[in-house]
Design an enzyme around this catalytic site. Structure first.
Site, PDB file in Angstrom:
ATOM      1  N   GLU A  74     -29.079  -8.490   4.148  1.00  0.00           N
ATOM      2  CA  GLU A  74     -29.275  -8.489   2.506  1.00  0.00           C
ATOM      3  C   GLU A  74     -28.247  -7.735   1.669  1.00  0.00           C
ATOM      4  OE1 GLU A  74     -33.117  -8.345   1.329  1.00  0.00           O
ATOM      5  OE2 GLU A  74     -34.020  -9.053   3.086  1.00  0.00           O
ATOM      6  N   GLY A 126      -5.854 -10.486   2.827  1.00  0.00           N
ATOM      7  CA  GLY A 126      -5.115 -11.726   2.708  1.00  0.00           C
ATOM      8  C   GLY A 126      -5.618 -12.878   2.743  1.00  0.00           C
ATOM      9  N   SER A 157     -35.854  -8.041  -8.498  1.00  0.00           N
ATOM     10  CA  SER A 157     -37.376  -7.999  -8.996  1.00  0.00           C
ATOM     11  C   SER A 157     -37.261  -6.589  -9.731  1.00  0.00           C
ATOM     12  CB  SER A 157     -38.211  -7.876  -7.796  1.00  0.00           C
ATOM     13  OG  SER A 157     -37.899  -6.805  -7.015  1.00  0.00           O
ATOM     14  N   HIS A 194       0.840  -1.135  -0.107  1.00  0.00           N
ATOM     15  CA  HIS A 194       0.140  -0.177   0.204  1.00  0.00           C
ATOM     16  C   HIS A 194       0.897   1.269  -0.112  1.00  0.00           C
ATOM     17  CE1 HIS A 194      -3.192   2.711   0.491  1.00  0.00           C
ATOM     18  NE2 HIS A 194      -3.090   2.841   1.897  1.00  0.00           N
TER      19      HIS A 194
END
Length: 329
Positions: A231, A134, A252, A108
């Protein structure tokens, strides 16, 4: 045009003759070390005496050294410690052991980009940043796959930095699916932005606020938890599998229509401007300075925020709901 390299574009051979020191054995450290070892590399682990990861590393079959001992015997040093301590570890344990031509790697760009690490001109410096935690890096490698990674060469004193960096990424298993060339600034700034705006800060605040809105309106906390938090995984799995259009085709028509008409009410121009402000704070170093100062002062704000969030109703409800789901399996 994006530059993506795969196994066929890279050669693992240059890294196989080098001694690699992995400094740190957390999420990324253990995965790098094990993948490299399984790829035939010579690896040693460097950890402080008091490190909580020592027992885990020893259980994985390593004879653990102190960081300065590992760095002294290594040709390639991958520094995999938290951003807030990377500068100190580099100064105290790595810098005194560096000799001309050694390769310093990071996963990083924070410490380099914001000046916590200022490497000497006679060493190679590069980044290999896997695009995932990781555990995922290790799991995908173990089943013959991999996760993508970003890479860049920051300093090439020896003329061999690119070949070694590509070989390192190859040994991690990342070139199985592709590694993307980037810059230090691009990786650091986009990573911080995504964490704060979407993956962590944006998502968790959105979930908590939606949960609070339903509970305040009189709905059961358990129902609010299920639809606003649990969800999320179902939708994120669809997004990961095929993108936004694929997700829309998998839900939907009612949910899809609600996405189109309500999403812009929540993520509006005000939110967009806040995102721009967040990006400016990252780009000009404001966030980095604040985070470094927070650590220097003992993390008073972070600790207070941790306590606040840990006591939130959503955490209490979540504990009960997760226990119920486990019991009923």
């Amino acid at each position: 045009m994006v530059n993506i390299l795969y196994d066929a574009d890279t050669d693992i051979a240059p890294i196989l003759t080098k001694q690699i020191a992995i400094i740190g054995y957390g999420s990324q450290g253990h995965a790098h070390a094990l993948n490299l070892r399984d790829s035939g590399c010579h690896v040693c682990i460097g950890l402080p005496e008091q490190s909580k990861s020592r027992q885990k590393a020893e259980q994985d079959g390593w004879s653990v050294l102190l960081p300065h001992e590992a760095a002294a015997q290594a040709d390639v040093i991958m520094l995999l410690v938290p951003d807030q301590v990377a500068g100190d570890v580099y100064q105290q344990s790595i810098l005194p052991q560096l000799s001309a031509g050694k390769l310093l790697l990071l996963a990083h760009g924070f410490a380099l980009h914001f000046g916590q690490i200022q490497p000497r001109e006679d060493i190679d410096v590069a980044m290999v940043a896997p695009n995932g935690p990781g555990v995922q890096l290790r799991h995908t490698y173990s089943i013959g796959a991999g996760i993508p990674a970003l890479w860049t060469i920051c300093q090439d004193a020896s003329g061999q930095a690119q070949a070694l960096t590509h070989a390192y990424a190859h040994a991690l298993g990342c070139t199985r699916v592709g590694i993307i060339e980037t810059t230090l600034a691009e990786e650091t700034e986009t990573d911080l932005f995504a964490e704060q705006v979407v993956l962590c800060g944006g998502l968790t605040t959105l979930i908590r606020t939606a949960f609070e809105t339903l509970v305040e309106a009189g709905y059961q906390p358990e129902v609010a938890y299920t639809c606003c938090l649990q969800e999320v995984k179902l939708i994120s799995d669809l997004l990961y599998q095929g993108g936004i259009h694929f997700m829309h085709n998998s839900i939907s028509d009612t949910a899809e229509y609600g996405d189109y008409v309500t999403g812009p009410r929540i993520i509006d121009e005000h939110t967009r401007e806040q995102m721009r402000g967040t990006l400016r704070d990252i780009q000009d170093g404001t966030f980095a300075r604040n985070w470094i100062q927070e650590n220097l002062s003992g993390r008073p704000r972070m600790n207070a925020l941790r306590r606040r969030d840990a006591s939130h109703l959503i955490e209490q409800v979540g504990t009960r709901m997760r226990a119920m789901n486990t019991t009923n399996r």
